[in-house]
Design a protein around this motif. Structure first.
Motif, PDB file in Angstrom:
ATOM      1  N   SER A 175     120.902 137.400  59.190  1.00 50.16           N
ATOM      2  CA  SER A 175     120.346 137.246  57.843  1.00 50.16           C
ATOM      3  C   SER A 175     121.342 136.692  56.839  1.00 50.16           C
ATOM      4  O   SER A 175     121.091 136.744  55.632  1.00 50.16           O
ATOM      5  N   ALA A 176     122.469 136.168  57.304  1.00 49.18           N
ATOM      6  CA  ALA A 176     123.484 135.578  56.418  1.00 49.18           C
ATOM      7  C   ALA A 176     123.925 136.559  55.331  1.00 49.18           C
ATOM      8  O   ALA A 176     124.111 136.185  54.179  1.00 49.18           O
ATOM      9  N   VAL A 177     124.075 137.823  55.724  1.00 51.70           N
ATOM     10  CA  VAL A 177     124.537 138.836  54.777  1.00 51.70           C
ATOM     11  C   VAL A 177     126.033 138.703  54.530  1.00 51.70           C
ATOM     12  O   VAL A 177     126.501 138.784  53.390  1.00 51.70           O
ATOM     13  N   LEU A 178     126.778 138.451  55.590  1.00 54.02           N
ATOM     14  CA  LEU A 178     128.230 138.557  55.546  1.00 54.02           C
ATOM     15  C   LEU A 178     128.952 137.221  55.474  1.00 54.02           C
ATOM     16  O   LEU A 178     130.165 137.190  55.299  1.00 54.02           O
ATOM     17  N   GLU A 233     125.503 124.697  60.582  1.00 58.72           N
ATOM     18  CA  GLU A 233     126.565 123.986  61.290  1.00 58.72           C
ATOM     19  C   GLU A 233     126.562 124.254  62.787  1.00 58.72           C
ATOM     20  O   GLU A 233     127.057 123.432  63.562  1.00 58.72           O
ATOM     21  N   ARG A 234     125.998 125.382  63.195  1.00 59.50           N
ATOM     22  CA  ARG A 234     126.107 125.804  64.598  1.00 59.50           C
ATOM     23  C   ARG A 234     124.787 125.793  65.362  1.00 59.50           C
ATOM     24  O   ARG A 234     124.789 125.836  66.596  1.00 59.50           O
ATOM     25  N   LEU A 235     123.680 125.778  64.646  1.00 59.39           N
ATOM     26  CA  LEU A 235     122.373 125.819  65.298  1.00 59.39           C
ATOM     27  C   LEU A 235     121.574 124.574  64.949  1.00 59.39           C
ATOM     28  O   LEU A 235     121.755 123.983  63.882  1.00 59.39           O
ATOM     29  N   VAL A 237     115.925 131.075  62.812  1.00 60.17           N
ATOM     30  CA  VAL A 237     116.819 131.856  61.950  1.00 60.17           C
ATOM     31  C   VAL A 237     116.413 131.720  60.485  1.00 60.17           C
ATOM     32  O   VAL A 237     116.387 132.701  59.732  1.00 60.17           O
ATOM     33  N   GLU A 238     116.072 130.508  60.069  1.00 63.50           N
ATOM     34  CA  GLU A 238     115.725 130.294  58.662  1.00 63.50           C
ATOM     35  C   GLU A 238     114.367 130.882  58.298  1.00 63.50           C
ATOM     36  O   GLU A 238     114.054 131.050  57.119  1.00 63.50           O
TER      37      GLU A 238
END
Length: 298
Positions: free
Chosen positions: A219-222, A230-232, A240-241
């Motif tokens: 969840s792009a918390v950290l 950049e990686r997916l 993910v989005e």
């Protein structure tokens, strides 16, 4: 010879008609969804009182009381800042990493707390369920209200952090209110879903901490959401989005921070939030209602 009279079986109303006339219903019958909703609404004062009792009980067991509601997300944010922001150096791609991180931690923590409390809302109140007749959805909704109250206090701290780290107050801050409202409905549906699921399969409760941890990393918390970009690629990035918690976190960052790179355009994020709120909020409610007759049995 004495005459005998036999009552005509066709005279008078039928048993079904008598039951309908006097408001009697079949024992153990599952009410229709609108009927169940109306019944739940009549218990709104019970839900509020139960939520207040939960808050009082939780605060009365500690000396600091309500302070822990504010300290817990701050301590978590501090630990994550040292590990991810300093040691792994994820802060280099975000101008205001402290506000960015705290927004993620606080918003994710809101859903995390609701799921954890909702998972026990049925199993931990079996004595109450077996003793009293009331709509069982009252319990998951009550624990959601408890976490809403905690989140209001946490938002005051988050706003202070955002201001202290240099973010200006803008008209977009008003967007934080509908974003939190949508997340609250989403959380309530999630609480209802896990409440029924774990009441049937209690072993799943052991998996919840691991599921939440994986969910947090997705969840792009950290770290910045650009890490995923950049990686997916392809369906992996799309999956993910589409993560509902990533969407809610991004909406809060968009509301409180300037010049922050998002996982998608703001209209797309709002559309995703509305879709997830409708699916999980209504779907969780229907799923829980379908199991109403089975809670407290067995």
């Amino acid at each position: 010879m004495a005459q005998t009279a036999v009552a005509d079986s066709d005279t008078g109303p039928s048993l079904k008609e008598l039951a309908r006339r006097h408001g009697l219903t079949k024992a153990g019958r599952l009410p229709s969804l609108p009927e169940y909703t109306r019944h739940l609404w009549t218990y709104r004062h019970f839900i509020a009182a139960f939520a207040n009792a939960k808050v009082s009980a939780s605060l009365g067991s500690t000396k600091l009381g309500v302070v822990w509601q504010l300290l817990t997300p701050l301590i978590n944010a501090g630990v994550y800042y040292v590990i991810f922001g300093v040691l792994i150096n994820t802060k280099q791609d975000v101008d205001n990493f402290i506000a960015y991180l705290c927004a993620g931690v606080f918003i994710f923590g809101f859903t995390q707390s609701v799921v954890q409390a909702g998972s026990q809302s049925i199993t931990a109140n079996m004595a109450l369920i077996r003793a009293l007749h009331f709509p069982r959805a009252s319990l998951p909704i009550a624990v959601t209200l408890v976490e809403v109250r905690n989140m209001v206090a946490s938002m005051a701290v988050l706003v202070a952090i955002v201001l202290l780290t240099g973010e200006p107050i803008t008209v977009e801050w008003l967007l934080a209110v509908p974003a939190l409202l949508l997340q609250t409905i989403f959380n309530a549906g999630l609480a209802l879903f896990v409440a029924r699921l774990i009441s049937k399969v209690t072993d799943i409760r052991q998996l919840i901490p691991y599921i939440l941890r994986i969910w947090m990393y997705g969840s792009a918390v950290l770290y910045p959401v650009t890490f995923f970009q950049e990686r997916l690629h392809g369906w992996q990035l799309t999956l993910v989005e589409a993560n509902p918690l990533l969407i809610f976190i991004e909406l809060m960052r968009h509301a409180l921070m300037e010049d922050v790179e998002l996982a998608g355009s703001a209209p797309m994020l709002w559309a995703g939030a509305l879709i997830w709120t409708a699916l999980v909020g209504f779907g969780g409610y229907v799923y829980f209602w379908r199991g109403e007759k089975g809670y407290g049995r067995g």
